[in-house]
Scaffold this active site. Structure first.
Site, mmCIF file in Angstrom:
data_model
loop_
_atom_site.group_PDB
_atom_site.id
_atom_site.type_symbol
_atom_site.label_atom_id
_atom_site.label_comp_id
_atom_site.label_asym_id
_atom_site.label_seq_id
_atom_site.Cartn_x
_atom_site.Cartn_y
_atom_site.Cartn_z
ATOM 1 N N SER A 124 27.523 -36.338 11.865
ATOM 2 C CA SER A 124 28.024 -37.618 11.335
ATOM 3 C C SER A 124 29.823 -37.335 10.750
ATOM 4 O O SER A 124 30.647 -38.055 11.105
ATOM 5 C CB SER A 124 27.449 -38.145 9.993
ATOM 6 O OG SER A 124 25.988 -38.740 10.688
ATOM 7 N N TYR A 163 24.610 -43.665 18.973
ATOM 8 C CA TYR A 163 24.421 -43.108 17.325
ATOM 9 C C TYR A 163 25.206 -41.921 17.270
ATOM 10 O O TYR A 163 25.132 -41.157 17.717
ATOM 11 C CB TYR A 163 23.028 -42.885 17.389
ATOM 12 C CG TYR A 163 22.645 -42.651 15.841
ATOM 13 C CD1 TYR A 163 23.058 -41.531 15.242
ATOM 14 C CD2 TYR A 163 22.021 -43.522 15.085
ATOM 15 C CE1 TYR A 163 22.885 -41.307 13.871
ATOM 16 C CE2 TYR A 163 21.660 -43.360 13.603
ATOM 17 C CZ TYR A 163 22.213 -42.297 13.007
ATOM 18 O OH TYR A 163 21.912 -41.924 11.640
ATOM 19 N N ASP A 166 29.950 -36.398 22.633
ATOM 20 C CA ASP A 166 29.302 -36.326 21.365
ATOM 21 C C ASP A 166 28.020 -35.459 22.081
ATOM 22 O O ASP A 166 27.027 -36.177 22.628
ATOM 23 C CB ASP A 166 28.985 -37.742 20.696
ATOM 24 C CG ASP A 166 28.134 -37.309 19.613
ATOM 25 O OD1 ASP A 166 27.789 -38.259 18.885
ATOM 26 O OD2 ASP A 166 27.251 -36.211 19.345
ATOM 27 N N GLU A 167 28.145 -34.043 21.816
ATOM 28 C CA GLU A 167 27.037 -33.340 22.194
ATOM 29 C C GLU A 167 25.807 -32.999 21.055
ATOM 30 O O GLU A 167 24.914 -31.903 21.414
ATOM 31 C CB GLU A 167 27.437 -31.983 22.867
ATOM 32 C CG GLU A 167 28.537 -32.163 24.018
ATOM 33 C CD GLU A 167 27.836 -31.948 25.377
ATOM 34 O OE1 GLU A 167 27.045 -31.364 25.579
ATOM 35 O OE2 GLU A 167 28.318 -32.625 26.081
ATOM 36 N N LYS A 200 23.191 -34.052 20.012
ATOM 37 C CA LYS A 200 21.662 -33.991 20.128
ATOM 38 C C LYS A 200 21.486 -33.421 21.661
ATOM 39 O O LYS A 200 20.244 -32.599 21.485
ATOM 40 C CB LYS A 200 21.243 -35.063 20.109
ATOM 41 C CG LYS A 200 19.443 -35.353 20.703
ATOM 42 C CD LYS A 200 18.528 -35.786 19.467
ATOM 43 C CE LYS A 200 19.133 -37.223 19.115
ATOM 44 N NZ LYS A 200 17.716 -38.252 19.050
ATOM 45 N N THR A 229 33.475 -29.485 0.711
ATOM 46 C CA THR A 229 33.694 -28.163 -0.122
ATOM 47 C C THR A 229 32.990 -26.843 0.706
ATOM 48 O O THR A 229 33.532 -25.772 0.869
ATOM 49 C CB THR A 229 32.856 -28.072 -1.527
ATOM 50 O OG1 THR A 229 33.432 -29.245 -2.216
ATOM 51 C CG2 THR A 229 33.029 -26.768 -2.207
HETATM 52 C C1 LIG Z 1 24.414 -37.886 19.420
HETATM 53 C C2 LIG Z 1 24.506 -38.055 17.927
HETATM 54 N N1 LIG Z 1 25.537 -37.968 17.206
HETATM 55 C C3 LIG Z 1 25.608 -37.678 15.686
HETATM 56 C C4 LIG Z 1 24.504 -37.863 15.101
HETATM 57 C C5 LIG Z 1 24.650 -37.633 13.579
HETATM 58 O O1 LIG Z 1 24.128 -36.322 13.367
HETATM 59 P P1 LIG Z 1 23.768 -35.882 11.802
HETATM 60 O O2 LIG Z 1 22.484 -36.736 11.683
HETATM 61 O O3 LIG Z 1 23.582 -34.510 11.972
HETATM 62 O O4 LIG Z 1 24.722 -36.473 10.951
HETATM 63 C C6 LIG Z 1 23.240 -37.902 15.805
HETATM 64 C C7 LIG Z 1 22.089 -38.012 15.009
HETATM 65 N N2 LIG Z 1 21.153 -38.634 15.509
HETATM 66 C C8 LIG Z 1 19.987 -39.074 14.886
HETATM 67 C C9 LIG Z 1 19.765 -38.622 13.242
HETATM 68 C C10 LIG Z 1 19.118 -39.780 12.480
HETATM 69 C C11 LIG Z 1 17.579 -39.791 12.847
HETATM 70 C C12 LIG Z 1 17.312 -40.381 13.995
HETATM 71 N N3 LIG Z 1 17.336 -39.553 15.133
HETATM 72 C C13 LIG Z 1 18.486 -38.747 15.591
HETATM 73 O O5 LIG Z 1 18.503 -37.813 16.276
HETATM 74 C C14 LIG Z 1 23.245 -37.879 17.044
HETATM 75 O O6 LIG Z 1 21.914 -38.302 17.888
#
Ligand SMILES: Cc1ncc(COP(=O)(O)O)c(/C=N/[C@@H]2CCCCNC2=O)c1O
Length: 439
Positions: free
Chosen positions: A111, A137, A239-240, A242, A296
């Protein structure tokens, strides 16, 4: 059955961060298994949404974190450079193709990484428009939700200049064209007209759209999209978070798409289960200003130590090959289940990023949302952790540890099959799902 520890969770921790499918309370983990409060060892096909890339308690991981914690190079890179952070940046630059002078930004999560990119590309280029895909997402913070298109975030504020376009899904194709050509034409029309390409800073993509339904794009789609973006000077952002870090059988998932993105965002599996993310991109963007995106504990030495252990272990244990091999085994075994389970509409994926789309009718492809909720609940009862994703909440998402073995893959398939049979036969009471709304 009773779940006292889970009930304590519900009376103690905030539900703002709940995405729950069944009453799992974890007390420990080893390898591909997590330990539930009743002592059961559950096979973890999610790996905490793809973060536990080395599984749980990997010895190399434990050793690296212990060493980093015992002699930490500070806890932050905001106001002091840090040797492990510098070395991590050098490794990521060497592992990620790209042209020109580049830099690495280190963060805590997918995020904050995507939010940083969304802000920096607009500020650095002076272009106010952004594009991304419906179903995407990119995060759970304001700035990353602002460039996302997932149904679970409907109502969240979107970036002023954001345009969302459909993701190329061969199973549910835009304009009935599974090749993606009609969609590319639509994107070209947008960039030549209402969403001027010359005003567009970046196009956010997932080389496999994961939370949107574990959707593998048609061959050549992203190569062609990158060519269109290059014509307008639009930066491509892969956006890698996942599907990267070796999960799909290549180090970066974009490598399957025969193009090189301008910016690459890594997270989840990079840290192996501790919070660290990274953005690799042009210096003109990532050196655009100081004090622009900082928290931080960014670049924390212990988290960098974990990331080094992940990169080392991926190499030393050939985990990219393992993801490809075991992933192919899983994919073919799940495909074979279609013979037995008419509820499986499609099985798709690359390596150890696999989706099983459940439908009530193969001809109409009606999403089987209720069934999916019962299947994952039943799988939990049978000893498997697997969640669902998708804009229709009907796609089982398999993102296990990259260390998954063939025997564990076979165990997973057997449990998934039994869970589908039991759920489809009505053996999961609706009452059990109360309080487990999922997405
Ligand atoms: C392709 C992609 N990019 C960014 C994010 C956000 O990552 P963070 O949850 O580490 O902030 C994600 C996070 N995905 C969600 C996290 C919340 C719970 C649902 N399942 C996920 O994998 C993502 O899959």
């Amino acid at each position: 059955m009773s779940f006292p520890l889970y009930e304590k969770d519900q009376k103690t921790l905030s539900k703002l961060q709940n995405l729950r499918f069944f009453p799992l309370a974890v007390t420990g983990g080893k390898g591909s298994y997590v330990t539930a409060e009743d002592g059961r060892k559950l096979l973890d096909l999610s790996a905490s949404w793809g973060a536990a890339s080395l599984g749980h308690g990997h010895p190399a991981y434990v050793a690296a974190i212990t060493a980093a914690a015992s002699n930490p190079a500070g806890a932050s890179i905001l106001s002091a450079a840090s040797a492990p952070a510098i070395r991590l940046g050098e490794r990521l630059l060497a592992l990620t193709a790209g042209a020109g002078e580049r830099r690495v930004w280190l963060g805590h999560s997918g995020s904050d990484a995507n939010e940083t990119v969304a802000r920096a590309v607009v500020a650095a280029t002076g272009r106010r428009r952004l594009m991304s895909f419906t179903g995407a997402y990119h995060g759970g913070t304001a700035g990353s939700m602002a460039v996302s298109g997932h149904s679970a975030q409907e109502g969240s504020d979107k970036a002023d200049g954001l345009t969302l376009v459909p993701f190329p899904d061969p199973y549910r194709p835009f304009a009935d064209d599974p090749s993606g050509a009609a969609l590319l034409d639509q994107i070209e029309e947008l960039l030549a007209g209402p969403c001027p390409g010359e005003e567009t800073a970046a196009f956010f993509i997932e080389p496999i759209q994961s939370d949107g339904g574990l959707i593998v794009p048609p061959p050549g789609f992203f190569k062609r999209l990158a060519e269109i973006c290059a014509r307008y000077g639009i930066l491509t952002v892969s956006d890698e978070v996942k599907v990267g870090m070796g999960r799909t059988g290549r180090l970066h998932c974009y490598m399957h798409e025969d193009f090189t993105p301008d910016i690459v965002v890594c997270g989840k599996g990079l840290g192996g289960g501790v919070p660290i993310s990274a953005v690799i991109g042009p210096a003109r963007i990532l050196d655009f200003a100081v004090c622009f995106s900082m928290q931080t504990l960014h670049g924390n030495a212990i988290c960098c130590g974990a990331a080094h252990a992940v990169l080392d272990t991926i190499e030393n244990e050939k985990l990219i090959d393992n993801a490809a091999t075991i992933g192919a085994r899983l994919l073919s075994s799940l495909e074979a289940l279609k013979e037995k389970h008419a509820e499986i509409g499609e099985v798709r994926g690359r390596g150890l990023a696999i989706g099983v789309e459940l439908v009530t009718d193969r001809a109409t492809k009606e999403p089987a949302k209720e069934l999916a909720a019962k299947v994952v609940y039943r799988a939990f009862e049978l000893g498997l952790v697997v969640y669902y994703v998708g804009m229709n909440s009907n796609v089982l998402e398999l993102t296990p540890p990259l260390t998954l073995s063939a025997a564990e893959a076979d165990e997973a398939v057997a449990i998934i099959s039994q869970a589908i049979s039991d759920a489809a036969a009505g053996r999961v009471d609706d009452a059990k799902l109360k309080g487990f709304e999922g997405w």
